[in-house]
Design an enzyme around this catalytic site. Structure first.
Site, PDB file in Angstrom:
ATOM      1  N   ASP A  43       0.836  -1.193   0.000  1.00 19.42           N
ATOM      2  CA  ASP A  43       0.000   0.000   0.000  1.00 19.42           C
ATOM      3  C   ASP A  43       0.878   1.252   0.000  1.00 19.42           C
ATOM      4  OD1 ASP A  43      -2.159  -1.667   0.122  1.00 19.42           O
ATOM      5  OD2 ASP A  43      -2.625  -1.280   2.227  1.00 19.42           O
ATOM      6  N   GLY A 244     -20.550   0.679   7.149  1.00 17.40           N
ATOM      7  CA  GLY A 244     -19.699   1.756   7.648  1.00 17.40           C
ATOM      8  C   GLY A 244     -20.058   2.133   9.073  1.00 17.40           C
ATOM      9  N   ASP A 245     -20.249   3.424   9.294  1.00 23.78           N
ATOM     10  CA  ASP A 245     -20.548   3.883  10.653  1.00 23.78           C
ATOM     11  C   ASP A 245     -21.973   3.542  11.104  1.00 23.78           C
ATOM     12  OD1 ASP A 245     -22.023   5.686   9.196  1.00 23.78           O
ATOM     13  OD2 ASP A 245     -20.899   7.455   9.839  1.00 23.78           O
ATOM     14  N   GLN A 246     -22.735   2.872  10.223  1.00 24.65           N
ATOM     15  CA  GLN A 246     -24.076   2.410  10.591  1.00 24.65           C
ATOM     16  C   GLN A 246     -24.084   0.948  11.040  1.00 24.65           C
ATOM     17  OE1 GLN A 246     -26.766   4.634  10.695  1.00 24.65           O
ATOM     18  NE2 GLN A 246     -24.978   5.974  10.433  1.00 24.65           N
ATOM     19  N   ALA A 272      -8.813  -0.655   5.256  1.00 24.77           N
ATOM     20  CA  ALA A 272      -8.784  -2.052   5.722  1.00 24.77           C
ATOM     21  C   ALA A 272      -9.727  -2.336   6.880  1.00 24.77           C
ATOM     22  CB  ALA A 272      -7.370  -2.484   6.094  1.00 24.77           C
ATOM     23  N   ALA A 273     -10.612  -1.414   7.220  1.00 22.33           N
ATOM     24  CA  ALA A 273     -11.582  -1.700   8.289  1.00 22.33           C
ATOM     25  C   ALA A 273     -12.464  -2.884   7.920  1.00 22.33           C
ATOM     26  CB  ALA A 273     -12.437  -0.469   8.560  1.00 22.33           C
ATOM     27  N   GLY A 274     -12.905  -2.937   6.656  1.00 23.24           N
ATOM     28  CA  GLY A 274     -13.733  -4.053   6.212  1.00 23.24           C
ATOM     29  C   GLY A 274     -12.984  -5.376   6.259  1.00 23.24           C
ATOM     30  N   ASP A 275     -11.711  -5.362   5.861  1.00 22.42           N
ATOM     31  CA  ASP A 275     -10.908  -6.583   5.906  1.00 22.42           C
ATOM     32  C   ASP A 275     -10.667  -7.029   7.342  1.00 22.42           C
ATOM     33  OD1 ASP A 275     -10.696  -6.533   3.128  1.00 22.42           O
ATOM     34  OD2 ASP A 275      -8.874  -5.317   3.192  1.00 22.42           O
ATOM     35  N   GLY A 310      -3.068   3.412   8.661  1.00 23.51           N
ATOM     36  CA  GLY A 310      -2.538   2.265   7.958  1.00 23.51           C
ATOM     37  C   GLY A 310      -3.536   1.134   7.824  1.00 23.51           C
TER      38      GLY A 310
END
Length: 330
Positions: A43, A244-246, A272-275, A310
Protein backbone atom coordinates in the site's frame (compact mmCIF):
# COMPACT_ATOMS: atom_id res chain seq x y z
CA UNK A 1 -22.99 -31.24 10.28
CA UNK A 2 -25.25 -29.76 7.60
CA UNK A 3 -23.67 -26.81 5.85
CA UNK A 4 -25.63 -23.53 5.47
CA UNK A 5 -28.29 -23.82 2.80
CA UNK A 6 -28.20 -27.65 2.97
CA UNK A 7 -26.05 -27.69 -0.13
CA UNK A 8 -23.61 -30.27 1.11
CA UNK A 9 -23.24 -32.51 4.12
CA UNK A 10 -20.17 -33.35 6.17
CA UNK A 11 -20.20 -36.05 8.83
CA UNK A 12 -18.24 -35.13 11.94
CA UNK A 13 -16.76 -37.54 14.47
CA UNK A 14 -18.40 -37.42 17.92
CA UNK A 15 -17.07 -34.56 20.02
CA UNK A 16 -14.84 -35.52 22.97
CA UNK A 17 -16.23 -35.07 26.47
CA UNK A 18 -13.62 -32.41 27.26
CA UNK A 19 -12.33 -29.95 24.67
CA UNK A 20 -8.58 -30.45 24.07
CA UNK A 21 -6.06 -27.68 24.52
CA UNK A 22 -5.26 -26.18 21.14
CA UNK A 23 -1.49 -25.79 21.18
CA UNK A 24 -1.48 -23.83 17.95
CA UNK A 25 -3.47 -20.86 19.23
CA UNK A 26 -3.49 -21.29 23.01
CA UNK A 27 -7.27 -21.80 23.37
CA UNK A 28 -9.26 -24.71 24.74
CA UNK A 29 -11.29 -26.25 21.97
CA UNK A 30 -10.81 -28.00 18.62
CA UNK A 31 -7.88 -27.00 16.43
CA UNK A 32 -9.16 -24.64 13.73
CA UNK A 33 -7.60 -23.29 10.53
CA UNK A 34 -8.49 -20.23 8.44
CA UNK A 35 -7.07 -20.25 4.91
CA UNK A 36 -6.98 -17.11 2.78
CA UNK A 37 -6.66 -17.43 -1.00
CA UNK A 38 -6.16 -14.03 -2.55
CA UNK A 39 -4.27 -10.81 -2.95
CA UNK A 40 -1.38 -9.08 -1.25
CA UNK A 41 -0.08 -5.62 -2.13
CA UNK A 42 2.23 -2.92 -0.99
CA UNK A 43 0.00 0.00 0.00
CA UNK A 44 1.37 3.41 -1.06
CA UNK A 45 -0.59 5.78 1.15
CA UNK A 46 -0.82 9.58 0.83
CA UNK A 47 -2.60 11.63 3.52
CA UNK A 48 -4.35 14.83 2.39
CA UNK A 49 -6.85 17.32 3.78
CA UNK A 50 -9.17 16.87 0.78
CA UNK A 51 -8.68 14.37 -2.07
CA UNK A 52 -7.91 15.88 -5.48
CA UNK A 53 -10.54 16.23 -8.15
CA UNK A 54 -9.83 15.31 -11.76
CA UNK A 55 -7.02 17.47 -13.12
CA UNK A 56 -6.23 18.93 -9.69
CA UNK A 57 -2.97 18.76 -7.73
CA UNK A 58 -3.05 19.02 -3.95
CA UNK A 59 -0.41 19.03 -1.22
CA UNK A 60 -0.17 15.91 0.91
CA UNK A 61 0.95 16.03 4.53
CA UNK A 62 2.33 12.49 4.93
CA UNK A 63 3.22 9.34 3.00
CA UNK A 64 3.80 5.72 3.98
CA UNK A 65 4.38 2.31 2.43
CA UNK A 66 2.58 -0.49 4.27
CA UNK A 67 2.02 -4.14 3.29
CA UNK A 68 -1.65 -4.73 2.53
CA UNK A 69 -4.06 -6.12 -0.07
CA UNK A 70 -7.48 -7.49 0.82
CA UNK A 71 -6.28 -11.07 1.12
CA UNK A 72 -3.21 -10.32 3.21
CA UNK A 73 -5.20 -7.90 5.38
CA UNK A 74 -7.83 -10.53 6.13
CA UNK A 75 -5.16 -13.11 6.91
CA UNK A 76 -3.35 -10.78 9.32
CA UNK A 77 -6.62 -9.80 11.01
CA UNK A 78 -7.53 -13.46 11.54
CA UNK A 79 -4.05 -14.35 12.82
CA UNK A 80 -3.97 -11.44 15.25
CA UNK A 81 -7.36 -12.59 16.52
CA UNK A 82 -5.59 -15.84 17.54
CA UNK A 83 -6.74 -18.00 14.62
CA UNK A 84 -4.38 -20.47 12.94
CA UNK A 85 -4.07 -18.81 9.54
CA UNK A 86 -2.38 -19.64 6.25
CA UNK A 87 -2.11 -17.53 3.11
CA UNK A 88 -2.13 -18.73 -0.51
CA UNK A 89 -1.09 -16.16 -3.12
CA UNK A 90 1.88 -14.59 -4.89
CA UNK A 91 4.37 -11.73 -4.55
CA UNK A 92 6.92 -10.41 -7.02
CA UNK A 93 10.68 -10.87 -6.81
CA UNK A 94 11.11 -7.25 -5.69
CA UNK A 95 11.67 -5.48 -2.39
CA UNK A 96 7.93 -5.05 -1.88
CA UNK A 97 7.48 -8.82 -2.07
CA UNK A 98 10.06 -9.42 0.64
CA UNK A 99 8.38 -6.89 2.93
CA UNK A 100 4.91 -8.36 2.36
CA UNK A 101 6.15 -11.86 3.16
CA UNK A 102 7.89 -10.64 6.31
CA UNK A 103 4.80 -8.74 7.52
CA UNK A 104 2.60 -11.80 7.10
CA UNK A 105 5.10 -14.02 8.89
CA UNK A 106 5.63 -11.56 11.73
CA UNK A 107 1.84 -11.46 12.24
CA UNK A 108 1.71 -15.23 12.67
CA UNK A 109 0.46 -16.16 9.19
CA UNK A 110 1.80 -19.36 7.59
CA UNK A 111 3.35 -18.26 4.27
CA UNK A 112 4.39 -21.67 2.93
CA UNK A 113 1.77 -21.22 0.18
CA UNK A 114 2.91 -17.70 -0.78
CA UNK A 115 4.76 -18.04 -4.10
CA UNK A 116 7.40 -15.64 -5.46
CA UNK A 117 7.04 -14.93 -9.19
CA UNK A 118 9.06 -12.90 -11.65
CA UNK A 119 8.04 -9.25 -11.85
CA UNK A 120 6.59 -6.68 -9.49
CA UNK A 121 4.34 -7.26 -6.51
CA UNK A 122 0.82 -5.89 -6.42
CA UNK A 123 0.43 -2.28 -5.33
CA UNK A 124 -2.44 -0.20 -3.99
CA UNK A 125 -2.27 3.59 -4.35
CA UNK A 126 -4.37 5.05 -1.53
CA UNK A 127 -5.45 8.61 -0.74
CA UNK A 128 -6.71 9.17 2.82
CA UNK A 129 -8.48 12.43 3.70
CA UNK A 130 -8.89 14.21 7.04
CA UNK A 131 -12.29 12.59 7.60
CA UNK A 132 -10.70 9.14 7.46
CA UNK A 133 -12.21 8.34 4.05
CA UNK A 134 -10.12 6.79 1.29
CA UNK A 135 -9.95 6.11 -2.44
CA UNK A 136 -7.82 3.33 -3.87
CA UNK A 137 -6.25 2.30 -7.19
CA UNK A 138 -5.04 -1.33 -7.28
CA UNK A 139 -2.39 -2.56 -9.75
CA UNK A 140 -2.45 -6.36 -9.77
CA UNK A 141 1.17 -7.28 -10.48
CA UNK A 142 1.93 -10.75 -9.06
CA UNK A 143 -1.70 -11.08 -7.96
CA UNK A 144 -2.66 -11.58 -11.60
CA UNK A 145 -0.86 -14.95 -11.51
CA UNK A 146 -3.22 -16.24 -8.78
CA UNK A 147 -5.52 -17.54 -11.50
CA UNK A 148 -5.49 -21.22 -10.50
CA UNK A 149 -4.52 -23.54 -7.66
CA UNK A 150 -0.86 -24.52 -7.47
CA UNK A 151 0.88 -27.50 -5.89
CA UNK A 152 -0.34 -27.99 -2.33
CA UNK A 153 -3.13 -25.39 -2.49
CA UNK A 154 -5.99 -27.88 -2.77
CA UNK A 155 -4.68 -29.89 0.17
CA UNK A 156 -4.29 -26.75 2.27
CA UNK A 157 -7.86 -25.63 1.51
CA UNK A 158 -9.28 -29.08 2.25
CA UNK A 159 -7.51 -29.06 5.63
CA UNK A 160 -9.27 -25.85 6.70
CA UNK A 161 -12.35 -24.84 8.66
CA UNK A 162 -12.88 -21.65 6.70
CA UNK A 163 -11.73 -20.27 3.32
CA UNK A 164 -11.63 -16.50 2.73
CA UNK A 165 -11.82 -15.16 -0.83
CA UNK A 166 -11.87 -11.70 -2.45
CA UNK A 167 -11.96 -10.39 -6.04
CA UNK A 168 -8.52 -8.73 -6.30
CA UNK A 169 -7.21 -11.88 -8.00
CA UNK A 170 -8.59 -13.53 -11.18
CA UNK A 171 -12.07 -15.02 -10.81
CA UNK A 172 -10.92 -18.35 -12.23
CA UNK A 173 -8.59 -18.99 -9.30
CA UNK A 174 -11.14 -17.93 -6.69
CA UNK A 175 -13.78 -20.16 -8.29
CA UNK A 176 -11.44 -23.15 -8.28
CA UNK A 177 -10.54 -22.57 -4.63
CA UNK A 178 -14.23 -22.30 -3.66
CA UNK A 179 -15.06 -25.51 -5.50
CA UNK A 180 -12.35 -27.43 -3.62
CA UNK A 181 -13.60 -26.02 -0.33
CA UNK A 182 -17.18 -26.97 -1.16
CA UNK A 183 -16.22 -30.57 -1.97
CA UNK A 184 -14.47 -30.85 1.38
CA UNK A 185 -17.10 -29.22 3.60
CA UNK A 186 -15.04 -26.09 4.23
CA UNK A 187 -17.01 -22.90 4.92
CA UNK A 188 -16.46 -20.31 2.15
CA UNK A 189 -16.62 -16.57 2.91
CA UNK A 190 -16.39 -14.17 -0.04
CA UNK A 191 -15.80 -10.42 0.04
CA UNK A 192 -17.02 -9.29 -3.43
CA UNK A 193 -14.52 -6.44 -3.79
CA UNK A 194 -13.64 -4.69 -5.98
CA UNK A 195 -17.31 -4.45 -6.90
CA UNK A 196 -18.14 -6.42 -10.04
CA UNK A 197 -20.69 -9.03 -11.09
CA UNK A 198 -19.87 -12.43 -9.56
CA UNK A 199 -20.54 -15.53 -11.71
CA UNK A 200 -22.90 -18.20 -10.43
CA UNK A 201 -20.08 -20.73 -10.71
CA UNK A 202 -18.42 -18.95 -7.76
CA UNK A 203 -21.53 -17.89 -5.81
CA UNK A 204 -22.89 -21.45 -5.86
CA UNK A 205 -19.99 -22.50 -3.61
CA UNK A 206 -20.13 -19.51 -1.24
CA UNK A 207 -21.65 -19.93 2.23
CA UNK A 208 -21.33 -16.36 3.54
CA UNK A 209 -21.14 -13.24 1.37
CA UNK A 210 -19.81 -10.02 2.95
CA UNK A 211 -20.35 -6.99 0.67
CA UNK A 212 -20.45 -3.35 1.69
CA UNK A 213 -23.43 -1.20 0.65
CA UNK A 214 -21.89 -0.27 -2.70
CA UNK A 215 -20.96 -3.85 -3.55
CA UNK A 216 -24.41 -5.10 -2.55
CA UNK A 217 -25.96 -2.51 -4.88
CA UNK A 218 -23.72 -3.57 -7.78
CA UNK A 219 -24.68 -7.22 -7.30
CA UNK A 220 -28.43 -6.62 -6.95
CA UNK A 221 -29.27 -3.22 -8.40
CA UNK A 222 -30.80 -2.33 -5.01
CA UNK A 223 -29.33 0.68 -3.19
CA UNK A 224 -31.32 -0.06 -0.01
CA UNK A 225 -29.60 -2.80 2.06
CA UNK A 226 -33.02 -3.93 3.34
CA UNK A 227 -33.93 -4.82 -0.26
CA UNK A 228 -30.46 -5.93 -1.35
CA UNK A 229 -30.10 -8.54 1.40
CA UNK A 230 -33.04 -10.80 0.38
CA UNK A 231 -31.93 -10.50 -3.24
CA UNK A 232 -28.46 -11.72 -2.30
CA UNK A 233 -29.93 -14.59 -0.28
CA UNK A 234 -31.32 -15.98 -3.53
CA UNK A 235 -27.70 -16.84 -4.44
CA UNK A 236 -26.00 -17.61 -1.10
CA UNK A 237 -27.21 -19.00 2.26
CA UNK A 238 -25.89 -16.17 4.49
CA UNK A 239 -25.10 -12.48 3.94
CA UNK A 240 -23.54 -9.71 6.01
CA UNK A 241 -23.81 -6.21 4.50
CA UNK A 242 -21.33 -3.83 6.09
CA UNK A 243 -22.69 -0.30 6.49
CA UNK A 244 -19.70 1.76 7.65
CA UNK A 245 -20.55 3.88 10.65
CA UNK A 246 -24.08 2.41 10.59
CA UNK A 247 -22.82 -1.05 11.56
CA UNK A 248 -23.65 -4.35 9.83
CA UNK A 249 -26.81 -6.14 8.70
CA UNK A 250 -26.91 -9.96 8.70
CA UNK A 251 -29.48 -12.34 7.25
CA UNK A 252 -29.86 -15.99 6.28
CA UNK A 253 -32.32 -18.12 4.34
CA UNK A 254 -33.97 -19.31 7.55
CA UNK A 255 -35.29 -15.77 8.02
CA UNK A 256 -32.91 -14.71 10.82
CA UNK A 257 -31.96 -11.03 10.76
CA UNK A 258 -29.39 -9.28 12.96
CA UNK A 259 -28.61 -5.56 12.97
CA UNK A 260 -25.37 -4.75 14.76
CA UNK A 261 -24.72 -1.01 15.30
CA UNK A 262 -21.18 0.27 14.89
CA UNK A 263 -19.18 1.23 17.96
CA UNK A 264 -18.88 5.00 18.35
CA UNK A 265 -15.23 5.97 17.85
CA UNK A 266 -13.35 8.75 16.06
CA UNK A 267 -12.13 7.56 12.66
CA UNK A 268 -8.54 8.39 11.76
CA UNK A 269 -8.13 6.05 8.76
CA UNK A 270 -10.78 3.61 7.52
CA UNK A 271 -8.38 1.73 5.23
CA UNK A 272 -8.78 -2.05 5.72
CA UNK A 273 -11.58 -1.70 8.29
CA UNK A 274 -13.73 -4.05 6.21
CA UNK A 275 -10.91 -6.58 5.91
CA UNK A 276 -10.32 -6.41 9.65
CA UNK A 277 -14.00 -7.12 10.24
CA UNK A 278 -14.02 -10.12 7.87
CA UNK A 279 -10.80 -11.64 9.21
CA UNK A 280 -11.92 -11.46 12.83
CA UNK A 281 -15.44 -12.64 11.91
CA UNK A 282 -13.94 -15.68 10.17
CA UNK A 283 -11.66 -16.44 13.12
CA UNK A 284 -14.67 -16.41 15.45
CA UNK A 285 -16.88 -18.52 13.18
CA UNK A 286 -14.09 -21.07 12.67
CA UNK A 287 -14.07 -21.60 16.44
CA UNK A 288 -17.84 -22.18 16.47
CA UNK A 289 -18.84 -18.78 17.85
CA UNK A 290 -22.50 -17.93 17.20
CA UNK A 291 -23.16 -15.34 14.52
CA UNK A 292 -24.25 -12.51 16.83
CA UNK A 293 -21.11 -12.75 18.98
CA UNK A 294 -18.95 -13.17 15.88
CA UNK A 295 -20.44 -10.02 14.33
CA UNK A 296 -19.79 -8.11 17.55
CA UNK A 297 -16.16 -9.24 17.68
CA UNK A 298 -15.63 -8.25 14.05
CA UNK A 299 -17.24 -4.86 14.65
CA UNK A 300 -15.05 -4.26 17.71
CA UNK A 301 -11.91 -5.09 15.74
CA UNK A 302 -12.96 -2.73 12.92
CA UNK A 303 -13.63 0.05 15.44
CA UNK A 304 -10.15 -0.38 16.90
CA UNK A 305 -8.53 -0.41 13.45
CA UNK A 306 -10.03 2.88 12.23
CA UNK A 307 -8.55 4.73 15.21
CA UNK A 308 -5.05 4.04 13.84
CA UNK A 309 -3.32 4.88 10.57
CA UNK A 310 -2.54 2.26 7.96
CA UNK A 311 -3.92 -1.11 6.92
CA UNK A 312 -2.26 -4.16 8.44
CA UNK A 313 -0.49 -2.09 11.08
CA UNK A 314 -3.81 -0.83 12.44
CA UNK A 315 -5.27 -4.26 13.16
CA UNK A 316 -5.83 -5.22 16.81
CA UNK A 317 -4.62 -8.36 18.57
CA UNK A 318 -6.88 -10.70 20.53
CA UNK A 319 -6.25 -8.99 23.89
CA UNK A 320 -7.14 -5.58 22.40
CA UNK A 321 -10.48 -6.92 21.12
CA UNK A 322 -11.28 -8.59 24.44
CA UNK A 323 -10.50 -5.46 26.47
CA UNK A 324 -12.47 -3.23 24.07
CA UNK A 325 -15.55 -5.45 24.37
CA UNK A 326 -15.25 -5.59 28.16
CA UNK A 327 -15.19 -1.78 28.32
CA UNK A 328 -18.12 -1.57 25.89
CA UNK A 329 -20.31 -3.72 28.17
CA UNK A 330 -19.40 -1.88 31.42
Amino acid sequence: MVRPGNRRVVYDAPAPLAAPFNRRDGHYGPVTMVTVFGSCNMDLVAYVATPPRRGETVHGRAFSTVPGGKGANQAIAAARAAANTRFLGAVGDDGFGSRIRAELGDSGVDTAGLRTVEGHSGTAHIVVDDDGGNSIIVVGGANDTVDRLHDGDAEAIADSDCLLLQLETPLRGASEAAEVAARNGVRVILTPAPAEPVPESLLSNVDLLVPNEHEAAVLTGESDPERALPALLESVPEVVVTLGDQGVFYGNRAGERVRMPAFSVRAVDTTAAGDTFVGVLAAALARGTDITRALRRGSAAAALSIQRKGASGSMPVEDDIHEFLERATD
